[in-house]
Structures are given as C-alpha cells and as structure tokens.
Design a protein around this motif. Structure first.
Motif, PDB file in Angstrom:
ATOM      1  N   ILE A  92     -39.437 -56.453 -12.882  1.00 61.60           N
ATOM      2  CA  ILE A  92     -39.863 -56.718 -13.720  1.00 61.60           C
ATOM      3  C   ILE A  92     -40.945 -58.209 -14.230  1.00 61.60           C
ATOM      4  O   ILE A  92     -41.628 -57.551 -14.333  1.00 61.60           O
ATOM      5  CB  ILE A  92     -38.836 -57.253 -14.829  1.00 61.60           C
ATOM      6  CG1 ILE A  92     -38.022 -56.329 -15.168  1.00 61.60           C
ATOM      7  CG2 ILE A  92     -39.294 -57.573 -16.549  1.00 61.60           C
ATOM      8  CD1 ILE A  92     -38.535 -54.883 -15.876  1.00 61.60           C
ATOM      9  N   LEU A  93     -40.924 -59.157 -13.384  1.00 64.08           N
ATOM     10  CA  LEU A  93     -41.496 -60.478 -13.241  1.00 64.08           C
ATOM     11  C   LEU A  93     -43.095 -60.157 -12.479  1.00 64.08           C
ATOM     12  O   LEU A  93     -44.032 -60.331 -13.077  1.00 64.08           O
ATOM     13  CB  LEU A  93     -40.817 -61.166 -12.750  1.00 64.08           C
ATOM     14  CG  LEU A  93     -41.835 -62.991 -12.191  1.00 64.08           C
ATOM     15  CD1 LEU A  93     -42.729 -63.021 -13.612  1.00 64.08           C
ATOM     16  CD2 LEU A  93     -41.176 -63.313 -11.769  1.00 64.08           C
ATOM     17  N   ALA A  94     -42.419 -59.212 -11.451  1.00 63.60           N
ATOM     18  CA  ALA A  94     -43.689 -58.344 -10.646  1.00 63.60           C
ATOM     19  C   ALA A  94     -44.328 -57.862 -11.666  1.00 63.60           C
ATOM     20  O   ALA A  94     -45.513 -57.977 -11.516  1.00 63.60           O
ATOM     21  CB  ALA A  94     -42.708 -57.713  -9.131  1.00 63.60           C
ATOM     22  N   TYR A  95     -43.809 -56.847 -12.136  1.00 59.96           N
ATOM     23  CA  TYR A  95     -44.748 -55.782 -12.806  1.00 59.96           C
ATOM     24  C   TYR A  95     -45.545 -57.040 -13.481  1.00 59.96           C
ATOM     25  O   TYR A  95     -46.940 -55.716 -13.530  1.00 59.96           O
ATOM     26  CB  TYR A  95     -43.776 -54.609 -13.443  1.00 59.96           C
ATOM     27  CG  TYR A  95     -42.976 -54.326 -12.438  1.00 59.96           C
ATOM     28  CD1 TYR A  95     -43.487 -53.522 -11.491  1.00 59.96           C
ATOM     29  CD2 TYR A  95     -41.803 -53.178 -12.882  1.00 59.96           C
ATOM     30  CE1 TYR A  95     -42.153 -52.944 -10.451  1.00 59.96           C
ATOM     31  CE2 TYR A  95     -41.034 -52.559 -12.848  1.00 59.96           C
ATOM     32  CZ  TYR A  95     -41.279 -52.549 -11.077  1.00 59.96           C
ATOM     33  OH  TYR A  95     -40.654 -52.025 -10.339  1.00 59.96           O
ATOM     34  N   SER A  96     -44.894 -57.428 -14.454  1.00 58.83           N
ATOM     35  CA  SER A  96     -45.362 -58.103 -15.956  1.00 58.83           C
ATOM     36  C   SER A  96     -47.006 -59.151 -14.709  1.00 58.83           C
ATOM     37  O   SER A  96     -47.499 -58.943 -15.779  1.00 58.83           O
ATOM     38  CB  SER A  96     -44.460 -59.372 -16.112  1.00 58.83           C
ATOM     39  OG  SER A  96     -43.873 -58.615 -16.532  1.00 58.83           O
ATOM     40  N   ILE A  97     -46.535 -59.409 -13.619  1.00 57.53           N
ATOM     41  CA  ILE A  97     -47.985 -60.006 -12.584  1.00 57.53           C
ATOM     42  C   ILE A  97     -49.476 -59.651 -12.401  1.00 57.53           C
ATOM     43  O   ILE A  97     -49.862 -59.780 -12.659  1.00 57.53           O
ATOM     44  CB  ILE A  97     -47.101 -61.057 -11.993  1.00 57.53           C
ATOM     45  CG1 ILE A  97     -45.987 -62.319 -11.993  1.00 57.53           C
ATOM     46  CG2 ILE A  97     -48.023 -61.557 -10.653  1.00 57.53           C
ATOM     47  CD1 ILE A  97     -45.433 -62.458 -11.002  1.00 57.53           C
ATOM     48  N   GLY A  98     -48.614 -57.674 -11.612  1.00 60.50           N
ATOM     49  CA  GLY A  98     -49.269 -57.349 -11.458  1.00 60.50           C
ATOM     50  C   GLY A  98     -50.232 -56.318 -13.036  1.00 60.50           C
ATOM     51  O   GLY A  98     -51.584 -56.296 -12.725  1.00 60.50           O
TER      52      GLY A  98
END
Length: 112
Positions: A92-98
């Motif tokens: 979820i954090l990685a998707y937000s970053i991307g």
C-alpha cells in the motif's frame, strides 16, 4: 516501465533492502498511473491519481480473498504479476509512492 519492474526483481540482491522492498511495487503503481493518464487523457492529474491509486489498492485488497480459481490465476507468471500473491501493508505504501511520484512529476515537470 514493465522492463524496469522486472529488472528490479532480477537485481534485487544488489539493491539495499529498503529500496528493494518498495521499488517493484512503486514502479507497478507508476505504470498504472501512466496508463490511466494515457487512456483517460482528458482527466486531470488529480483524477488520474485517484483512479490509479484506487485500482492499485483494490488489487491489493483482492489478495485477501483466496479461492481455488483466483489462486490458480495467481500461480501463473502473468497472474502473479498483475494480481499479486498476498496482502502486504508495505505494498500500500509502495503504491502510494509510485502514484504520488507520477503525479508530482507531471505537475512540476510536464505541466508547469
């Protein structure tokens, strides 16, 4: 973008653990953001961001569901790359970053 994501998995042993944890999923989410903007080219950056992040989150949430039919799809290479394997909060954090990176880049660089 797909090539970069696959490459990040191939060279994972050379990357620091922190970067390795988020890079592939961040690139996947960035690709979804770019595809959203390309397909829906009349929407604003904010709308494209909301659509892309919603799609990414829904895919991640779908990983909480396990039935034979969807787990069989996930066991294939393409199914695993698209649907993932198991729910992780770090994704979820990685998707937000991307998606966030894509939106910020578009607003600051492409549409000054």
């Amino acid at each position: 973008m797909i090539s970069f994501g696959l490459l990040s998995r191939k060279i994972a042993y050379q990357l620091p653990e922190f970067i390795n944890l988020y890079l592939g999923d961040s690139l996947w989410a960035l690709m979804i953001f770019l595809m959203t903007g390309f397909i829906l080219n009349k929407v604003s950056t904010f709308q494209a961001m909301i659509i892309a992040i919603s799609f990414c989150y829904l895919i991640e949430l779908s990983q909480l569901y396990h039935a034979d039919w969807i787990d069989n799809i996930r066991s294939t290479t393409l199914g695993g790359l698209v649907l993932g394997y198991g729910f992780l909060w770090s994704d979820i954090l990685a998707y937000s970053i991307g998606v966030g990176f894509g939106a910020i880049f578009e607003k600051l660089v492409l549409k000054p």
